[in-house]
Write an enzyme that holds these catalytic residues in place. Sequence first.
Site, PDB file in Angstrom:
ATOM      1  NE  ARG A 108       5.409 -32.058  -9.098  1.00 18.12           N
ATOM      2  CZ  ARG A 108       6.063 -32.967  -8.342  1.00 18.12           C
ATOM      3  NH1 ARG A 108       6.043 -34.237  -8.680  1.00 18.12           N
ATOM      4  NH2 ARG A 108       6.716 -32.592  -7.272  1.00 18.12           N
ATOM      5  CE1 TYR A 147       0.437  -9.656   3.860  1.00 13.90           C
ATOM      6  CE2 TYR A 147      -1.433  -8.451   4.738  1.00 13.90           C
ATOM      7  CZ  TYR A 147      -0.603  -9.546   4.770  1.00 13.90           C
ATOM      8  OH  TYR A 147      -0.795 -10.541   5.699  1.00 13.90           O
TER       9      TYR A 147
END
Length: 317
Positions: A108, A147
Amino acid sequence: MELSKRILVTGGSGFLGSHLCERLLEEGNEVLCVDNFYTGTKNNILHLLDNPFFESIRHDVTFPLYLEVDEIYNLACPASPIHYQHDPVQTTKTSVHGAINMLGLAKRIKAKIFQASTSEVYGDPEVHPQTEKYWGKVNPIGLRSCYDEGKRCAETLFFDYYRQHSIRIKVARIFNTYGPRMHPNDGRVVSNFIVQALRNKPITVYGSGKQTRSFCFVDDLIDAFVKFMQSDDHLIGPINLGNPAECSILYLAEKIIDIIGSKSMIEMKPLPSDDPKQRKPDITVAKKELNWEPNISLDDGLNKTIEYFDKMLFVSN
């Protein structure tokens, strides 16, 4: 002279994040530290709070964030087995949803974004040392998978955003790092051994102790972060960042006992599930492309880390 930037650091109150915030401020930047303080602590950034160019925001990266910045360092995620296995679903969400949200923000506002990936993407490697071209040997359903696979998926997202949306990315695979501000109870080998040795408690070595790791002092690693982020946009990674000087876990335990002059004895325990037997980075790419390699010796780094924990334990007692 380079103009100062407005830089967002997620996980900014953690071990690596706090050192990075400090370095970026020293270089004249404005720094926004974002952390939900799950494993990070305000103690790591207390000395920065009076700096008018530093701002701390309590936020969980699994939710969108709307800010205007020039660069993003995405370090948010528990990094020690004790912490990331405590709430494995949240660990995966932090890596995957966190990456999506930070990449969406970068898209953005057209910001450059750095991903703190990990040597854990290589799993229990069949190739030694590990180069960036090695795809790894990872158990997708093990105790460490939240993880390992979370970070692997985050890398996928970074490269897909790069290909699909032309986002400027930097992906670093971080090997074992140690230094001041490590959490004393994070279960990682350096902090474990130092705290146990300072208290003259038995030092717990898992398995035979012959498994190897390569330990990089935090200051060296932060140098690499900054150099990588400042490099040309064509250099996107992944790049291994760590110290190729390899040693056994047993050698590390004995060295820490010796430096401290501790009365601790070594206590052997069974090896945890999916624990890698070898871990050593091939840093050829980092040397060539970033003109970087670690220069702080294990002895010097351990002395600085021991001094930090010694003061911390003295205050807490």
